[in-house]
Design an enzyme around this catalytic site. Structure first.
Site, PDB file in Angstrom:
ATOM      1  CG  ASN A 223      42.564   4.387 -71.379  1.00  0.00           C
ATOM      2  OD1 ASN A 223      41.768   4.243 -72.260  1.00  0.00           O
ATOM      3  ND2 ASN A 223      42.507   5.453 -70.443  1.00  0.00           N
ATOM      4  CG  PHE A 341      30.703   7.621 -70.678  1.00  0.00           C
ATOM      5  CD1 PHE A 341      30.263   8.866 -70.834  1.00  0.00           C
ATOM      6  CD2 PHE A 341      29.998   6.739 -71.051  1.00  0.00           C
ATOM      7  CE1 PHE A 341      29.405   9.102 -71.946  1.00  0.00           C
ATOM      8  CE2 PHE A 341      29.087   6.835 -72.164  1.00  0.00           C
ATOM      9  CZ  PHE A 341      29.020   8.138 -72.671  1.00  0.00           C
ATOM     10  CE  LYS A 355      34.111   5.848 -61.064  1.00  0.00           C
ATOM     11  NZ  LYS A 355      34.750   5.238 -62.173  1.00  0.00           N
TER      12      LYS A 355
END
Ligand code: CTP
Length: 418
Positions: A223, A341, A355
């Protein structure tokens, strides 16, 4: 040296910065720092000790700072209305003392004002970033170590100890001044956070950068993470006194930003998992800034595949990489406090709240990755910090270092008193 502007909220733009240079060969690096500060819009004045004058050109410093350079010979002038050292001391909003030689350290710690720089240091109330540099044996000598130790207790001082490396005296050891890029980062930190070491004696583990999962030796899935947010968080914690371990994938940051951190390179999710398992019980807090690649090839190959074989292997499928953050959370209590994060596009907050509930970490910082100027690789970040009891704190766009300091303040507040 790259001098990236930090945008409209640059903590050094418009600040009055006094640069004090004393007699160590590392003084030759200061013109670069002075130039970078001037380019970032700071007002810079330089003061040199007589030894520094012999090592670095006052003319170069005057030219790069766009200001005259101050020397010992200027101190006693019958045309000055006020003592020069007091003028300079009161003018400064921040002081960069680099390099700090053994002699200047000794003068300062023992309250001696027998040069322009020494008396200015005694007269200033501005915060000082002090970066020591000297020969290895000098640094290890009992008198210097005792002085350095004493400096740790000074109010408004951020001491930056020397790094290890090859010294100009041909010795390999501790004594190198922090690199210019780290001096700038530490000055940013002094300007935006301050000098207090509220993480002193704490052990923090930070993960940063991307992980990569290999299909064959030539192809991987990963990524766009550069590791910037995680590395700045790690360095900010170190400047606040923490002992920091950094587990990182391939980084695209200034190498000098890693100085003073205990670094371990990892590549795949499995390597990160193994390192986390080994280290998690030895720290009080973990910041999971790494962008872990979510999938790995079901059937990775040791040899490079040709195009036809590649098609077949892509079709063979992918496995999920285990959720390492969730694994850490499940192994508590007891255990470290955990900051997670979250990177999202679109409507970030509801996705982040879901989340946060799913992962069960103590804090979660969620940031958008589809807004210009923030997110992956950018100098700035923004988002929301989610905390205990459903707390939601919006974090406005600001330099990543300032975001890092905000996250560290929230994390240290969750730790038992040290
Ligand atoms: N993370 C992890 N292990 C994974 C994936 C993510 O530990 N296999 C951690 C990251 O380090 C980060 C947090 O989980 O602290 C959230 O990562 P993010 O990529 O935003 O979310 P994912 O868990 O991958 O979920 P999704 O892709 O569905 O948003």
């Amino acid at each position: 040296m790259r001098t990236e502007p930090l945008g409209p909220q640059d903590p050094l733009a418009g600040r009055r910065i006094l640069v004090g240079i004393s007699g160590s060969i590392a003084a030759v690096k200061l013109p670069l720092v002075v130039s970078a500060l001037a380019k970032r819009g700071a007002e810079v004045r330089c003061v040199l000790t007589p030894s520094a004058e012999r090592l670095v050109s006052p003319v170069a410093l005057a030219s790069l700072s766009r200001q005259r350079c101050w020397l010992d010979a200027d101190q006693w002038s019958h045309t000055a209305a006020r003592p020069l050292h007091v003028e300079l001391a009161e003018w400064a909003e921040l002081v960069l003392l680099a390099p700090l030689s053994a002699t200047s350290l000794g003068r300062w710690v023992h309250g001696l004002g027998d040069s322009l720089l020494a008396s200015t240091l005694l007269a200033t109330e501005a915060p000082v970033l002090a970066a020591a540099a000297m020969n290895t044996t000098m640094w290890a000598s009992p008198g210097v170590l005792a002085n350095w130790q004493q400096l740790q207790g000074f109010e408004r001082v951020l001491p930056l100890g020397p790094a290890e490396g090859l010294l100009a005296c041909d010795r390999q050891g501790t004594g190198r001044m922090a690199e210019p890029e780290l001096l700038l980062l530490a000055l940013d930190s002094l300007a935006s956070w301050g000098w207090r070491r509220d993480w002193q004696g704490r052990r923090l583990l930070v993960t940063a950068g991307p992980t990569r999962e290999w299909l064959d030796p030539a192809r991987c899935i990963s990524n766009p993470s550069t590791g910037r947010m995680g590395v700045l968080l790690a360095q900010a914690a170190r400047l606040r006194g923490a002992e920091v371990q950094l587990l990182h994938g391939p980084l695209q940051v200034e190498p000098a930003w890693l100085e003073g951190l205990s670094c371990q390179r990892i590549d795949t999710g499995a390597e990160l998992q193994q390192q986390l398992r080994q280290r998690q019980s030895g720290v009080e807090a973990i910041a999971m800034a790494a962008a872990v690649a979510d999938h790995r090839p079901a059937d990775p190959q040791a040899d490079k595949l040709d195009k036809q074989a590649l098609e077949a292997h892509l079709a063979a499928g992918w496995q999920m990489v285990p959720d390492l953050l969730q694994e850490l959370v499940q192994q508590r209590p007891p255990g470290p406090r955990i900051l997670g994060f979250a990177a999202h596009s679109g409507d970030v907050l509801p996705q982040a709240q879901a989340k946060f509930a799913r992962k069960g970490c103590d804090l979660l910082f969620a940031n958008p990755i589809d807004q210009a100027g923030t997110g992956f690789g950018a100098a700035s970040n923004q988002g929301w910090l989610l905390g205990p009891g459903g707390a939601v704190e919006p974090i406005a766009p600001q330099p990543k270092l300032a975001v890092a300091h905000r996250l560290l303040s929230a994390l240290v507040a969750l730790l038992p008193p040290g």
